[in-house]
Design a protein around this motif. Structure first.
Motif, short mmCIF file in Angstrom:
data_model
loop_
_atom_site.label_atom_id
_atom_site.label_comp_id
_atom_site.label_asym_id
_atom_site.label_seq_id
_atom_site.Cartn_x
_atom_site.Cartn_y
_atom_site.Cartn_z
N GLU A 83 10.10 -4.07 -14.56
CA GLU A 83 10.82 -2.91 -14.81
C GLU A 83 11.44 -2.35 -13.78
OE1 GLU A 83 10.17 1.03 -17.55
OE2 GLU A 83 9.26 -0.80 -18.26
N MET A 84 10.66 -2.01 -12.83
CA MET A 84 11.02 -1.33 -11.57
C MET A 84 12.20 -2.06 -10.88
SD MET A 84 7.15 -0.24 -9.83
CE MET A 84 7.94 0.57 -8.62
N LYS A 85 12.05 -3.19 -10.94
CA LYS A 85 13.21 -4.12 -10.15
C LYS A 85 14.54 -3.77 -10.80
CE LYS A 85 10.51 -7.92 -8.62
NZ LYS A 85 10.50 -9.71 -8.71
N THR A 86 14.39 -3.68 -12.22
CA THR A 86 15.60 -3.56 -13.16
C THR A 86 16.24 -2.15 -12.62
OG1 THR A 86 14.58 -3.00 -14.95
CG2 THR A 86 14.86 -5.35 -14.64
N VAL A 87 15.58 -1.24 -12.47
CA VAL A 87 15.94 0.14 -12.31
C VAL A 87 16.26 0.57 -10.86
CG1 VAL A 87 15.15 0.92 -14.66
CG2 VAL A 87 13.87 1.12 -12.52
N GLY A 88 15.65 -0.63 -9.96
CA GLY A 88 15.94 -0.26 -8.54
C GLY A 88 15.17 0.39 -7.98
N HIS A 89 13.82 0.44 -8.26
CA HIS A 89 12.65 1.12 -7.52
C HIS A 89 11.75 -0.01 -7.06
CE1 HIS A 89 13.96 4.92 -8.97
NE2 HIS A 89 13.63 4.72 -10.22
N GLU A 90 11.12 0.17 -5.86
CA GLU A 90 10.25 -0.64 -5.30
C GLU A 90 8.68 0.16 -5.07
OE1 GLU A 90 11.55 -3.07 -1.85
OE2 GLU A 90 13.34 -1.75 -1.90
N LEU A 91 7.62 -0.78 -4.98
CA LEU A 91 6.48 -0.16 -4.71
C LEU A 91 6.58 0.30 -3.48
CD1 LEU A 91 3.58 -2.94 -5.83
CD2 LEU A 91 4.23 -0.58 -6.82
N ASP A 92 5.88 1.61 -3.28
CA ASP A 92 5.72 2.14 -1.73
C ASP A 92 4.63 1.42 -1.26
OD1 ASP A 92 3.46 3.91 -1.98
OD2 ASP A 92 4.61 5.11 -3.59
N ILE A 93 4.50 1.45 0.27
CA ILE A 93 3.57 0.95 0.96
C ILE A 93 2.08 1.44 0.72
CG2 ILE A 93 3.78 2.37 3.19
CD1 ILE A 93 3.08 -1.48 2.90
N ASP A 94 2.03 2.64 0.29
CA ASP A 94 0.46 3.16 0.24
C ASP A 94 0.07 2.94 -1.41
OD1 ASP A 94 -1.40 4.79 1.23
OD2 ASP A 94 -0.73 6.40 -0.35
N THR A 95 0.97 2.65 -2.12
CA THR A 95 0.56 2.11 -3.34
C THR A 95 0.15 0.42 -3.32
OG1 THR A 95 2.09 3.61 -4.57
CG2 THR A 95 1.42 1.61 -5.70
N TYR A 96 1.11 -0.19 -2.51
CA TYR A 96 0.79 -1.64 -2.10
C TYR A 96 -0.57 -1.93 -1.70
CZ TYR A 96 0.32 -5.90 0.17
OH TYR A 96 -0.58 -7.15 0.55
N ILE A 97 -0.94 -0.98 -0.63
CA ILE A 97 -2.46 -1.30 0.11
C ILE A 97 -3.35 -0.84 -0.91
CG2 ILE A 97 -3.58 -0.12 1.82
CD1 ILE A 97 -1.15 0.28 3.68
N LYS A 98 -3.16 -0.01 -1.73
CA LYS A 98 -4.39 0.62 -2.53
C LYS A 98 -4.52 -0.73 -3.62
CE LYS A 98 -4.71 5.58 -2.42
NZ LYS A 98 -3.77 5.53 -1.22
N ILE A 99 -3.49 -0.81 -4.04
CA ILE A 99 -3.58 -2.15 -5.41
C ILE A 99 -4.10 -3.45 -4.73
CG2 ILE A 99 -2.03 -3.57 -6.80
CD1 ILE A 99 -0.25 -0.93 -7.34
N SER A 100 -3.53 -3.76 -3.63
CA SER A 100 -3.85 -5.03 -2.98
C SER A 100 -5.38 -4.78 -2.77
CB SER A 100 -3.17 -5.23 -1.68
OG SER A 100 -3.44 -6.47 -1.07
N ARG A 101 -5.86 -3.97 -2.20
CA ARG A 101 -7.39 -3.67 -2.08
C ARG A 101 -8.16 -3.76 -3.31
NH1 ARG A 101 -7.44 1.35 2.02
NH2 ARG A 101 -6.74 0.13 4.23
N MET A 102 -7.73 -3.20 -4.38
CA MET A 102 -8.32 -3.10 -5.75
C MET A 102 -8.29 -4.65 -6.31
SD MET A 102 -6.99 -1.05 -9.21
CE MET A 102 -6.96 0.15 -8.43
N LEU A 103 -7.07 -5.38 -6.18
CA LEU A 103 -7.29 -6.69 -6.69
C LEU A 103 -8.08 -7.69 -6.00
CD1 LEU A 103 -3.09 -7.13 -7.08
CD2 LEU A 103 -5.04 -6.83 -8.93
N GLN A 104 -8.31 -7.55 -4.63
CA GLN A 104 -8.98 -8.28 -3.86
C GLN A 104 -10.54 -7.94 -4.28
OE1 GLN A 104 -8.01 -8.59 0.46
NE2 GLN A 104 -5.94 -7.71 -0.17
N LYS A 105 -10.83 -6.71 -4.25
CA LYS A 105 -12.21 -6.35 -4.51
C LYS A 105 -12.64 -6.89 -5.96
CE LYS A 105 -15.11 -2.15 -5.50
NZ LYS A 105 -14.91 -0.89 -5.42
#
Length: 629
Positions: A287-309
């Motif tokens: 949905e973000m892609k369709t409206v022209g938004h992207e994950l910010d880098i801080d959000t990515y780092i937090k989500i990536s750590r959570m997924l890996q954990k």
């Protein structure tokens, strides 16, 4: 050298007295070597990325801003360059630049202050949360407090996660006055923030019932004035029920006069990146892609750590690929961290490894030693030792020589496959090549033997390590103790700890002491457990008294209790609380006579303490009538 020989001799005696003689096998083994040439395998089966790529010139607008700030002193001239390079910046770009400047908080502060004055800049709680985290250092305390107050004045709040992160950092840096001031600021902000009570009502309505017309009706009755800040607050409070957060997010988006933006999209993405809401997470990303938004880098780092954990590695890799295809690419080390997480599995998924590396190379990066190590680690962990050797050959051709990390991973893979003789020969090969095995390599070898219930052979490896002049550490000692305990050789573990801690002058981990004390008391070895308690104190650990109390109350004598209490403190008596615990435990076991005898032998200030007087059911004056022993 004499000390090493003495330790080795002691270990041989210890091994002969504790262990059963291990028969030496003469089986034929295939020697795994990092140097002997092997026929090249078909790389298409396991190397799904080009080994050699011409270095590509790759630049993105966010990266060019970062480079511009990092390579220039802050000045009006730099500000003019920034304005020419980026007349305006997206919210994601501002976050990206601040995140990349986190090792240079002074410049991060200058950049943030410059951005804050621009008409196109839209402040948000996520930008403020990031910049105050970056500024939470001793050298930038003035900027930190100025920015934190500015954050509050602009109507943004310090969320609990950011507060705790900064508070822990202050404590580690021994910035006690700042940690106290931060807590006061945070508590006062919560009290003064009128939004808090409204957000709590909304969260209560949503979490208390299944989502439906009734819940939406209750929310409508509140007539809440929606804002980004408010929506983020509610989403964070609903993080433990992500599916309801998802419903709330879409309900908010349908309300008249409100439209989601990159800030709220990133906020809900952080909440949804969990096992039970991963489908909804990817739905929001699309949905973000369709409206022209992207994950910010801080959000990515937090989500990536959570997924890996949470070991959601397929999703972590998919997210990495998504970010590498976008404008806000993860740092080079993020690739290494992801590869390390994949390799931590019992059966590393090699498809995921090569997907990560292929995406890494596709953006113009060449493989570093750390990336090669990440690939090699997964191959050895998966038992693909031939393929692992080919990776080492390729790594050599790229100019990276094998080191202790490389060899340790080979040893780990061989031990995992129970090919111990080959694992031992790897260490011999290391020495012949001038790469002396370090303590980590020896620990992996010994750990491998212990995991396979080959404790006696592990002890032989340990003895050999000592003979070669390597000093053990607390990690290795803990590995050996666990190996002995797994075979119920508790006295052997005790003798090993005493021998090594004294002769090698190392301090065992606190956890090593605790588990060994518990095991010794479990087999009625009170004197040995007490000796460990004394040794524990000599290494400046707080004495571990808890398992001694029930043991003494059930099996110990008054003299045992006296020795225990004396061991707890060298210069003074232990606190009255410990005495209370001992007396209470004796009462529970019905040993009133022993309790009275111990009371008689206790120091005057203990016998007259109000809690102990109350425990014995007598007044303070009655207890004082007891003569001093």
């Amino acid at each position: 050298m004499n000390r090493v020989k003495a330790i080795a001799a002691s270990l041989r005696m210890l091994g002969s007295s504790l262990a059963t003689r291990v028969p030496v096998t003469q089986n034929q083994v295939t020697h795994f070597s990092l140097h002997n040439p092997l026929p090249l395998l078909d790389r298409s089966q396991y190397l799904r990325f080009p080994i050699t790529l011409h270095k590509l010139c790759f630049s993105t607008k966010p990266n060019s801003v970062v480079e511009l700030v990092l390579t220039n002193d802050w000045s009006q001239a730099l500000e003019r360059k920034l304005e020419n390079t980026c007349p305006s910046m997206t919210h994601e770009t501002v976050l990206y630049v601040i995140k990349r400047l986190d090792k240079n908080p002074e410049k991060a502060s200058c950049f943030f202050n410059w951005v804050s004055k621009k008409e196109w800049f839209r402040a948000s709680s996520s930008v403020y949360s990031l910049i105050v985290r970056v500024l939470a250092t001793k050298d930038t305390m003035k900027q930190f407090w100025v920015t934190l107050r500015m954050m509050k004045e602009k109507g943004f709040y310090l969320d609990e996660e950011t507060y705790k992160t900064i508070f822990v950092g202050f404590k580690k840096a021994k910035m006690n006055s700042d940690s106290v001031a931060l807590t006061h600021f945070y508590d006062r902000m919560l009290q003064e923030n009128a939004m808090q009570s409204v957000a709590a009502k909304v969260v209560g309505i949503i979490s208390g019932s299944e989502w439906g017309d009734e819940v939406m009706g209750e929310l409508a009755k509140l007539e809440v004035q929606l804002s980004d800040n408010f929506v983020i607050r509610v989403l964070k409070e609903l993080r433990n029920c992500p599916l309801k957060a998802y419903k709330f997010f879409h309900w908010v988006g349908k309300q008249s006069g409100y439209e989601h933006n990159t800030v709220t999209y990133n906020a809900v993405a952080r909440v949804l990146a969990r096992t039970d809401s991963i489908e909804e997470f990817w739905s929001v990303i699309e949905e973000m892609k369709t409206v022209g938004h992207e994950l910010d880098i801080d959000t990515y780092i937090k989500i990536s750590r959570m997924l890996q954990k949470n070991r959601m590695m397929e999703d972590a890799v998919k997210l990495y690929e998504l970010m590498m295809d976008g404008s806000y690419k993860p740092l080079v080390q993020d690739c290494s961290f992801l590869l390390k997480s994949i390799s931590a599995s019992d059966r590393p998924n090699l498809d995921l490894v090569f997907r990560v590396v292929k995406k890494f190379e596709s953006t113009g990066h060449t493989l570093s030693k750390a990336i090669y190590d990440g690939i090699h680690r997964s191959l050895t962990g998966a038992g693909k030792l031939d393929e692992a050797e080919n990776i080492v050959r390729t790594m050599r051709n790229a100019g990276h020589e094998p080191d202790n990390i490389t060899y340790s991973q080979v040893v780990f893979g061989l031990c995992k496959m129970r090919r111990f003789e080959e694992a031992c020969k790897v260490l011999e090969e290391m020495e012949s090549c001038g790469c002396i095995p370090d303590i980590k390599t020896w620990t992996i070898l010994i750990q491998g033997h212990c995991d396979a219930n080959e404790v006696d052979k592990a002890l032989l490896c340990f003895t050999k390590m000592i003979e070669k002049g390597s000093d053990p550490d607390a990690d290795l000692l803990d590995v050996l103790v666990d190996g002995f305990l797994s075979h119920k050789r508790i006295e052997g573990a005790y003798e090993l700890v005493i021998e090594i801690s004294r002769k090698c002058r190392i301090s065992p981990w606190q956890a090593t002491y605790k588990k060994l004390i518990e095991k010794l008391l479990g087999i009625m070895k009170f004197e040995e457990a007490l000796e460990l308690l004394r040794l524990m104190k000599s290494h400046n650990y707080p004495p571990y008294h808890l398992p001694f109390v029930p043991y003494i109350s059930k099996f110990g004598s008054v003299e045992d209790a006296e020795e225990f209490l004396k061991a707890l403190s060298v210069k003074s008596y232990p606190s009255h609380a410990v005495y209370v615990q001992v007396f209470e435990s004796l009462f529970q076991e019905g040993r009133l006579s022993e309790a009275k005898d111990l009371l008689y032998k206790s120091p005057h200030h203990i016998r007259t303490h109000s809690k102990i007087c109350k425990l014995f059911g007598s007044s303070e004056s009655d207890t004082q009538l007891l003569p001093d022993p």
